[in-house]
Design a protein around this motif. Sequence first.
Motif, PDB file in Angstrom:
ATOM      1  N   ALA A   1       0.828  -1.209   0.000  1.00 61.52           N
ATOM      2  CA  ALA A   1       0.000   0.000   0.000  1.00 61.52           C
ATOM      3  C   ALA A   1       0.862   1.259   0.000  1.00 61.52           C
ATOM      4  O   ALA A   1       0.574   2.211  -0.716  1.00 61.52           O
ATOM      5  CB  ALA A   1      -0.933  -0.021   1.213  1.00 61.52           C
ATOM      6  N   ARG A   2       1.923   1.250   0.780  1.00 59.30           N
ATOM      7  CA  ARG A   2       2.778   2.442   0.854  1.00 59.30           C
ATOM      8  C   ARG A   2       3.655   2.601  -0.375  1.00 59.30           C
ATOM      9  O   ARG A   2       3.734   3.685  -0.955  1.00 59.30           O
ATOM     10  CB  ARG A   2       3.666   2.377   2.088  1.00 59.30           C
TER      11      ARG A   2
ATOM     12  N   MET B   1       0.011   4.963  -0.719  1.00 61.40           N
ATOM     13  CA  MET B   1      -1.009   5.242   0.289  1.00 61.40           C
ATOM     14  C   MET B   1      -0.308   5.546   1.612  1.00 61.40           C
ATOM     15  O   MET B   1       0.817   5.133   1.844  1.00 61.40           O
ATOM     16  CB  MET B   1      -1.944   4.045   0.456  1.00 61.40           C
ATOM     17  N   ALA B   2      -1.002   6.286   2.464  1.00 56.75           N
ATOM     18  CA  ALA B   2      -0.473   6.600   3.791  1.00 56.75           C
ATOM     19  C   ALA B   2      -1.634   6.539   4.772  1.00 56.75           C
ATOM     20  O   ALA B   2      -2.797   6.692   4.380  1.00 56.75           O
ATOM     21  CB  ALA B   2       0.159   7.984   3.791  1.00 56.75           C
ATOM     22  N   PRO B   3      -1.318   6.349   6.047  1.00 56.84           N
ATOM     23  CA  PRO B   3      -2.403   6.359   7.032  1.00 56.84           C
ATOM     24  C   PRO B   3      -3.098   7.709   7.015  1.00 56.84           C
ATOM     25  O   PRO B   3      -2.466   8.754   6.859  1.00 56.84           O
ATOM     26  CB  PRO B   3      -1.697   6.124   8.359  1.00 56.84           C
TER      27      PRO B   3
END
Length: 115
Positions: free
Chosen positions: A73-74, A79-81
């Motif tokens: 995801a990263r 993506m990031a939290p």
Amino acid sequence: MTRRAKLLRACIVALALVAAGALAHVWIHLRVLQLAYDLARETKAIEEVEQTSRRLRAEIAFLKSPERLENVARERLHMAPLDPSGIRVVRAPSRGGSDRRRASGGAAARDREAN
């Protein structure tokens, strides 16, 4: 028929029976060998399928691992939290609510009116 002819005929019949028995024995032995080879081949195929199954189960476990999914995801999806302050709760309009508010954009319109 003479006695010698009868004896010769009996010997030929006995020899034919012994030859037929020997051929039957050889054929049965060859069949047993063929079945043993077939069984060995199938046993090997089963072992290969079981090994492939174990390998695929391990690969599935790896692909499903939370650490790997977070890394994908990263790194790949960039993506990031999400920052908790960026989370907004949007409530569905009540059934008895005005049609004008729903027609003008629903929750987005309410947010604009609140600001």
